[in-house]
Structure formats: structure tokens, C-alpha cells
Design a protein around this motif. Structure first.
Motif: not given
Length: 310
Positions: A63-65, A241-244, A254-256
Motif C-alpha cells: 500500500l505505501p508503494f 520522491a517528495l511524496v515518499a 516506506l523502507d529504503a
């Protein structure tokens, strides 16, 4: 830098081989079209099916992705809409499509098989779901609305969404979800067959994209084509990247690797059938230029991005 080139060189070397095969006449446009259909309709559907069906449903979709890709894509569309607001509605709609839909099947997946070999199929499945269920239908509707604004047609939502549901890769994804949810598995002979076709996808996809580039038109608005490519290669991964970063700040975990996979997924050039989906808009040449410029330039932008992330 040599380690980064070790990742990207096989990808772009295979694209260059496909380009050379087409320019020397070894692969003709009809043959390239047939190979493209094979990859899309025969090789990738079982790959997606296997990637989804072989895992518990809880491990299939991150879901985070997916939220990162969805919100990053929407942010990119907003920036692109504002940037191209001074052009006509149809050219803007064509530009929007080239700005936000990556070539996950032909470039992204081979890249992910090198970077995240164990998760490449699942990453492709999630990207494909977001692209084909959300962004491509939305952008096709934008093109239909632009046609209506120009007096040449109207919005045909039913046709757009039925077209998406009929795609073999969507069918493969749905079947994979069913098998994963019910805990089913294919008989071993069928599993070997689907795996055999799935294994043919990566290298063939890269050769096809290279051969397709050799046949693209190079007439059109070069400046706007370069701007569309810049939206896709720079703005789209930046928005993702900004959303992450925002999700991490909110503690959503969100892991690396997930962050890297999302940003890299957004950084690949526009999808291979971009020029096909904008046919009839009178801006096919613009789409071809954007695709050609973006694919060639991505050799530089992807290497820079990987040097930063890895």
C-alpha cells in the motif's frame, strides 16, 4: 560509477542492439510489431500471474508503494497541466500522457530484475495496476475530452475502461490475485510453461523497444517533445520522491528499497505504446519525439539517479 554502469549498460545495450537490428533491416516494422505483441500478450501476462499467484495476497500489494506512485503521478499531472496550459487542449492532453506513464513493461521490469530480482514481478504488477487502472484511462478520457472540445468527438468512458479490462496483462493480474487469495497453485507442467514464457520477457522487451525507436517519426515540435521528456525523467521521479519523503515523515513506514523502487519506476522513459494511444490526435509526431528524446536521455538521468540512490 562502474557498478552503476554495470546495472544500466545491459539495459541500454539491448535497446541499442534492437535499434541496430531495425536500422540494418534485420527487423522490419511488421516483425517488430509482432514481437511487441508477443511480449505484451504472451510473455508478460504469465510473468505477472506467477509473481502474484506465488505469494500470499498480503505480500502482493504494498500500500505505501502504490500510494506513493498514485500521489506522485497526480502531482506530476498537476505540474504538467500548469506547464503546458498555454498550448491547445489536445497537445496538452498528449503531453500529460507522456509526462506520467512510465515504460514499466519494456524498460522498468528489466531494470528491476537487476536491482530487485526477488521483487521485480511484484513491482511490475503494482506499477501496471496503477498505470492501467488509473492513469491510462484517465489520460485517454482527457484525450477524448480534448476531441470533444475541438468538436471532433466526445467522451467514451465505457469504451476506455472495457479496453483496459480486456488487456491480457490485466487478465493475468486478476487471475493471479484470485489464485493468491484462494491459495491455489498451477499444476507443475502448467507452472513450467508459464515460467518459460515469463523468462522470455526481459531481453525481448528491450530489443523491441530499441527496434521501435528506429521507426519513430522525427518531425514535430522538438522543444515541446524535450519538455515532455523532462517532465517524465525529472519531474515525475522528483514528485514521487517528495511524496515518499512526506509518507516517511508521517511515519507510514516506506523502507529504503520501497522508496528506491518507486522513484526508479517513475524515472524510466514514457511507455512504448504512447504513440499508439495518441493516434488520431494529429500530434503523433510530438509523441514520437518525446519518446525518442526521453529514451535516449534516460541513459544519463537513470545513471545519475542510481548513483544518488544506491
Amino acid at each position: 560509477m562502474l557498478a552503476i554502469l554495470g546495472i544500466t549498460f545491459p539495459i541500454f545495450a539491448a535497446i541499442a542492439i534492437g535499434f541496430g537490428l531495425a536500422r540494418t533491416g534485420f527487423l522490419t516494422p511488421p516483425q517488430t510489431g509482432l514481437l511487441s505483441k508477443f511480449v505484451i500478450n504472451v510473455a508478460l501476462p504469465p510473468l505477472i500471474f506467477n509473481a502474484v499467484a506465488s505469494r500470499p495476497i498480503a505480500e502482493v500489494f504494498s500500500l505505501p508503494f502504490m500510494v506513493t506512485m498514485f500521489l506522485g503521478g497526480l502531482a506530476t499531472l498537476a505540474v504538467s497541466f500548469l506547464w503546458f496550459s498555454r498550448t491547445g487542449p489536445m497537445r496538452r492532453a498528449v503531453a500529460l500522457m507522456g509526462s506520467v506513464v512510465p515504460n514499466s513493461a519494456f524498460v522498468g521490469f528489466p531494470l528491476m530484475t537487476i536491482l530487485f530480482p526477488g521483487d521485480a514481478g511484484v513491482i511490475l504488477s503494482m506499477n501496471f495496476l496503477i498505470e492501467n487502472v488509473v492513469f491510462i484511462p484517465l489520460l485517454l478520457v482527457a484525450i477524448e475530452m480534448a476531441r470533444g472540445a475541438e468538436g471532433s468527438g466526445g467522451v467514451k468512458l465505457r469504451r476506455v475502461f472495457l479496453g483496459v479490462l480486456r488487456r491480457p496483462m490485466i487478465i493475468g493480474l486478476i487471475l493471479g490475485v484470485v489464485f493468491s487469495t484462494l491459495g491455489l497453485s498451477l499444476p507443475e507442467p502448467l507452472h513450467r510453461l508459464t515460467t518459460m514464457f515469463a523468462n522470455s520477457a526481459s531481453a525481448l522487451a528491450l530489443v523491441v523497444i530499441g527496434a521501435s525507436l528506429a521507426g519513430l517519426a522525427t518531425t514535430g515540435n522538438r522543444a515541446m517533445g524535450a519538455q515532455i521528456a523532462a517532465m517524465k525523467l525529472i519531474v515525475h521521479p522528483l514528485m514521487v520522491a517528495l511524496v515518499a519523503w512526506a509518507l516517511v515523515a508521517l511515519g507510514l513506514g516506506l523502507d529504503a528499497d520501497v522508496r528506491a523502487a518507486a522513484i526508479i519506476s517513475a524515472a524510466v522513459p514514457s511507455f512504448a505504446i504512447y504513440t499508439v494511444l495518441v493516434s488520431g490526435t494529429r500530434h503523433e509526431g510530438l509523441a514520437s519525439l518525446a519518446l525518442l528524446i526521453g529514451t535516449v536521455t534516460s541513459f544519463v538521468t537513470l545513471n545519475v539517479l542510481l548513483a544518488v540512490l544506491l
